[in-house]
Design a protein around this motif. Sequence first.
Motif, PDB file in Angstrom:
ATOM      1  N   LEU A  27      37.625  39.408  39.263  1.00  0.00           N
ATOM      2  CA  LEU A  27      38.198  40.619  38.670  1.00  0.00           C
ATOM      3  C   LEU A  27      39.650  40.296  38.356  1.00  0.00           C
ATOM      4  CD1 LEU A  27      36.507  42.695  41.352  1.00  0.00           C
ATOM      5  CD2 LEU A  27      36.317  43.364  38.981  1.00  0.00           C
ATOM      6  N   ASP A  28      40.016  40.283  37.099  1.00  0.00           N
ATOM      7  CA  ASP A  28      41.380  39.903  36.756  1.00  0.00           C
ATOM      8  C   ASP A  28      42.334  41.040  37.106  1.00  0.00           C
ATOM      9  OD1 ASP A  28      43.691  38.722  35.235  1.00  0.00           O
ATOM     10  OD2 ASP A  28      42.085  37.361  34.608  1.00  0.00           O
ATOM     11  N   GLY A  29      43.409  40.700  37.824  1.00  0.00           N
ATOM     12  CA  GLY A  29      44.431  41.703  38.124  1.00  0.00           C
ATOM     13  C   GLY A  29      43.951  42.798  39.062  1.00  0.00           C
ATOM     14  N   ASN A  80      49.504  34.667  38.924  1.00  0.00           N
ATOM     15  CA  ASN A  80      49.124  34.825  37.515  1.00  0.00           C
ATOM     16  C   ASN A  80      47.806  34.112  37.275  1.00  0.00           C
ATOM     17  OD1 ASN A  80      49.584  32.128  36.063  1.00  0.00           O
ATOM     18  ND2 ASN A  80      51.535  32.385  37.145  1.00  0.00           N
ATOM     19  N   SER A  81      47.266  34.301  36.096  1.00  0.00           N
ATOM     20  CA  SER A  81      45.917  33.788  35.837  1.00  0.00           C
ATOM     21  C   SER A  81      45.841  32.272  35.849  1.00  0.00           C
ATOM     22  CB  SER A  81      45.430  34.255  34.461  1.00  0.00           C
ATOM     23  OG  SER A  81      45.188  35.624  34.460  1.00  0.00           O
ATOM     24  N   GLU A  82      46.875  31.623  35.327  1.00  0.00           N
ATOM     25  CA  GLU A  82      46.799  30.167  35.260  1.00  0.00           C
ATOM     26  C   GLU A  82      46.740  29.577  36.665  1.00  0.00           C
ATOM     27  OE1 GLU A  82      50.291  27.837  33.898  1.00  0.00           O
ATOM     28  OE2 GLU A  82      48.858  26.709  32.690  1.00  0.00           O
ATOM     29  N   ALA A 470      39.292  38.016  42.997  1.00  0.00           N
ATOM     30  CA  ALA A 470      40.238  38.309  41.915  1.00  0.00           C
ATOM     31  C   ALA A 470      41.264  37.190  41.854  1.00  0.00           C
ATOM     32  CB  ALA A 470      40.940  39.644  42.170  1.00  0.00           C
ATOM     33  N   ASP A 471      42.041  37.163  40.776  1.00  0.00           N
ATOM     34  CA  ASP A 471      42.986  36.045  40.614  1.00  0.00           C
ATOM     35  C   ASP A 471      44.411  36.408  41.014  1.00  0.00           C
ATOM     36  OD1 ASP A 471      43.243  37.742  38.412  1.00  0.00           O
ATOM     37  OD2 ASP A 471      43.666  36.113  37.010  1.00  0.00           O
ATOM     38  N   HIS A 472      44.747  37.683  41.036  1.00  0.00           N
ATOM     39  CA  HIS A 472      46.087  38.172  41.420  1.00  0.00           C
ATOM     40  C   HIS A 472      46.045  39.675  41.270  1.00  0.00           C
ATOM     41  CE1 HIS A 472      46.699  38.900  37.175  1.00  0.00           C
ATOM     42  NE2 HIS A 472      46.278  37.682  36.959  1.00  0.00           N
ATOM     43  N   GLY A 473      47.094  40.337  41.750  1.00  0.00           N
ATOM     44  CA  GLY A 473      47.141  41.786  41.632  1.00  0.00           C
ATOM     45  C   GLY A 473      47.712  42.245  40.304  1.00  0.00           C
TER      46      GLY A 473
END
Length: 559
Positions: A27-29, A80-82, A470-473
Amino acid sequence: MGTSGFSWKLEDHPKLPKGKTIALVVLDGWGEANPDKYNCIHVAETPTMDSLKTGAPDKWRLVRAHGKAVGLPTEDDMGNSEVGHNALGAGRIYAQGAKLVDSALASGKIYEGEGFKYIKECFDNGTLHLIGLLSDGGVHSRLDQLQLLLKGASENGAKRIRLHILTDGRDVLDGSSVGFVETIENDLSNLRAKGVDAQIASGGGRMYVTMDRYENDWSVVKRGWDAQVLGEAPYKFRNAVEAVKKLREDPKTSDQYLPPFVIVDESGNAVGPIVDGDAVVTINFRADRMVMVAKALEYEDFDKFDRVRVPKIHYAGMLQYDGELKLPSKYLVSPPEIDRTSGEYLVHNGVRTFACSETVKFGHVTFFWNGNRSGYFDASMEEYVEIPSDSGITFNVQPKMKALEIAEKARDAILSRKFDQVRVNLPNGDMVGHTGDIDATVVACKAADEAVKIILDAIEQVGGIYVVTADHGNAEDMVKRSKSGQPMLDKKGNIQVLTSHTLQPVPIAIGGPGLAPGVRYRKDVPDGGLANVAATVMNLHGFVAPSDYEPTLIEVVDN
Ligand SMILES: O=C(O)[C@@H](CO)OP(=O)(O)O
Ligand SMILES: [Mn+2]
Ligand SMILES: [Mn+2]
């Protein structure tokens, strides 16, 4: 590695079986934060994610997704996503671009490398152009790095420098662009006092000019090309502070979406188009939003838009942005050498993989996941599906985005039984969170939750396993807060909306009918982060992870 007895073969896990279909959902963010009205995940109806949290406490936990846990310089750096997807896919923590550039600047090594020598060849007769994101967000670039580079380049012989700025408002507060431009104008004026002809030549908002990604909308890059290279833009100003202030008022845009402008001299001529004999550096360290402009600057054969005039330049990236394409060929700082990713291992061990997202996040579950490498490791074992994103809109207009379509593709891939790992990124929390529209972000979170349900239902049907993380908040906190956690107000008494990512940890839930009964989270990795997920997933596929991977999060107890 070949000669030292290296083998791609992973050892069998002593207790966990092979052959279970695993859904890996990012889940991104989507971070975890206190429940209040600015926590859109809390406000939204998210019964599926809620049930994962409350239903099986030893199979739900938080992991770190920011700062040093993902290879960023300090604990104040948001995720962040990267860096998040790099860590998830590579299973180890690499010093990331931000940190590598810091070191190269601090030691001065940046000025001794091939990349700098290459651009320096133009300093006697040409102009040095610096193109990139102007903020201290630290996701794609950092103001202090630009300041050091400006100083270092001029000390190393650059006599004429032009800046092509991209305003932020996404990793930093909207409206902060004015202050950043003032700061850099001050630096440029100090350089001028020392005899360097340095000024801002063009600009535009990052989401509208230059920084598109994954080929979602080439017109974004074209607008940048026209302003930066051709010196043409719909708006012309004598100075950049005035440009940014005026364009925020009329046509009333935000920093992210400022239209392109060029700075002109008293005769109305652009002060810094890029011409034959010039040097160009794209100053962002992060890859995804630089790949397209790098192609436009570097490729002889290029048909994405009419470049009109293609100057003969010496171009270098801050980093090399794509390791597989070797793009750009010249760069100032070597990127992290992310090798032996979990994706590559699993393919070598017979795990058939499906990956899917919509365009704006497609490269996250493929390119970033595989260590900033484009393409397949083995096309016969992998299938990557991209669902076209809406383009030309801000995502608060369509907060459901393509979550349903992504989930349906994942469902079909799971039910086809043709894949052992089905990996998706659901962009909603992040992409809508970045717009700062709180109501739309609530809708976005609900849509992402519904998508998770579709995927979990399919896993139920095939007796598989799910890993949801998820990758980050981002969506879990939409307001800037004081040190004590109180929402902060602006001069007019309105809350300061937070469009950026956060420092929050993210959840990871495992489960599904295929999960062996004794599997639960270990208690001895309390500081576990995203890099611990790869070993965890390898275990669930029935393998022991390589010994240099960050430890698995799970253990198997005898029931
Ligand atoms: O949109 C982006 O480029 C970044 C924020 O700058 O977001 P993410 O890391 O989630 O892709
Ligand atoms: Mn992200
Ligand atoms: Mn984001």
